[in-house]
Write a protein that holds these residues in place. Structure first.
Motif, short mmCIF file in Angstrom:
data_model
loop_
_atom_site.label_atom_id
_atom_site.label_comp_id
_atom_site.label_asym_id
_atom_site.label_seq_id
_atom_site.Cartn_x
_atom_site.Cartn_y
_atom_site.Cartn_z
N CYS A 102 11.73 -20.57 4.90
CA CYS A 102 11.57 -19.59 3.83
C CYS A 102 11.60 -18.20 4.43
O CYS A 102 10.70 -17.84 5.20
N ASP A 103 12.61 -17.43 4.08
CA ASP A 103 12.76 -16.09 4.63
C ASP A 103 13.46 -15.21 3.60
O ASP A 103 14.65 -15.35 3.34
N ASP A 104 12.70 -14.30 3.00
CA ASP A 104 13.27 -13.43 1.98
C ASP A 104 14.29 -12.45 2.55
O ASP A 104 15.07 -11.86 1.80
N CYS A 153 7.86 -14.45 3.18
CA CYS A 153 8.09 -15.54 2.23
C CYS A 153 7.25 -15.34 0.98
O CYS A 153 6.05 -15.65 0.97
#
Length: 320
Positions: A102-104, A153
């Motif tokens: 999860c990595d914006d 995230c």
């Protein structure tokens, strides 16, 4: 500072407030801003969510920072049933260092927030996230400062809000009003909700600028407001302790940034609630200073740098 803003140094600035020693010493509104405007401060909400988690821990609704996240969703089934998921802690989500993929900041990430917003059930989206892998150039947790591999995230912050609804038996906005906003004298706010109706602990909450300053003051005063302990001092200490390195120029506490700003050759350690648009609540413990900057310059590349320059080049330089 006002002349610089008028000249375009920080476009779309709507308010700047400064408090010193708990007293409001400067307040100015620009453009569409105003004392009664509810500012959409985007991800500054995450820091509020961390305060709410602390309030829940104080009330023994959550066992503590080491509580296992997935245990709070026993009625749910989820994809990628890796046993490591069951070891995810509340602290992992508070420090943006869970091992979800999860990595914006990576448009290709399975957990990128824009993918979550398209899902019908955001809670399920978060629980379903796979375990991340590590390319040869990426640092694993054991190789990272503080033993945590940071990745921004929003899904993790959202899931903390979903947990709070479960343990309190209330909508997130109601819980926030009872344990945080009412004690601080915050009369009005607006909380967003996910597609499935769960309160959005990851962003978009709207507050008046003066109320944002109260949140910053709560951090400085170790959780106390007008003589009342709103959030325990131990939790505020944990929030304002570095747990992960977010970037080369920034560390991270519990959903709270820590910057080391250089001002005339002296480093000032500053804690910050931060949100898209260039929105900030800065807290400088050594100076007993809170500074609120609200802006609407959403999704612009220079938004954060401009707000930080207002803080370093004008506010901090004005200190004796």
């Amino acid at each position: 500072m006002e002349a610089a803003i008028a000249a375009g140094a920080a476009p779309d600035t709507t308010s700047i407030l400064i408090a010193r020693d708990g007293r409001l010493v400067y307040e100015r509104y620009f453009g569409s801003g105003g004392p009664d405007v509810l500012n959409d401060t985007r991800s500054a909400t995450k820091s509020v969510t961390a305060l709410l988690v602390g309030a829940a821990v104080d009330r023994k609704l959550i066992e503590g920072a080491q509580a296992r996240v997935y245990g709070y969703f026993p009625d749910r089934h989820w994809a990628h049933r890796d046993p490591r998921k069951r070891r995810f802690t509340v602290q992992d989500l508070l420090t943006m260092s869970s091992q979800w993929e999860c990595d914006d900041d990576n448009a290709f990430s399975a957990g990128n927030e824009e993918r979550m917003y398209l899902a019908e059930d955001w809670t399920q989206f978060a629980l379903d996230l796979p375990i991340k892998g590590y390319a040869p150039w990426m640092k694993r947790p054991e190789e990272s400062p503080h033993g945590r591999a940071f990745a921004y995230c929003t899904a993790g912050s959202f899931l903390l809000g979903a947990m709070l609804e479960r343990v309190s038996g209330q909508p997130l906005a109601t819980f926030a009003r009872e344990v945080l906003e009412a004690p601080l004298g915050i009369r009005e706010s607006q909380w967003q909700r996910a597609s499935e109706g769960v309160g959005m602990g990851g962003g978009g909450t709207r507050y008046r600028s003066r109320d944002l300053a109260k949140l910053g003051q709560l951090l400085l005063d170790r959780g106390r407001w007008n003589g009342r302990q709103v959030v325990s001092a131990n939790w505020i200490h944990a929030m304002t302790t570095v747990h992960a390195q977010a970037r080369e120029d920034a560390d991270y506490g519990y959903l709270l940034w820590r910057f080391g700003f250089d001002v005339d050759g002296t480093q000032r350690d500053v804690w910050a609630m931060s949100g898209n648009g260039g929105n900030y609540v800065f807290a400088v413990p050594s100076e007993r200073l809170v500074a609120v900057i609200t802006r609407t310059r959403y999704n612009q590349r220079d938004m954060h740098a401009q707000s930080q320059r207002l803080m370093t080049d004008y506010i901090l330089k004005a200190l004796p």
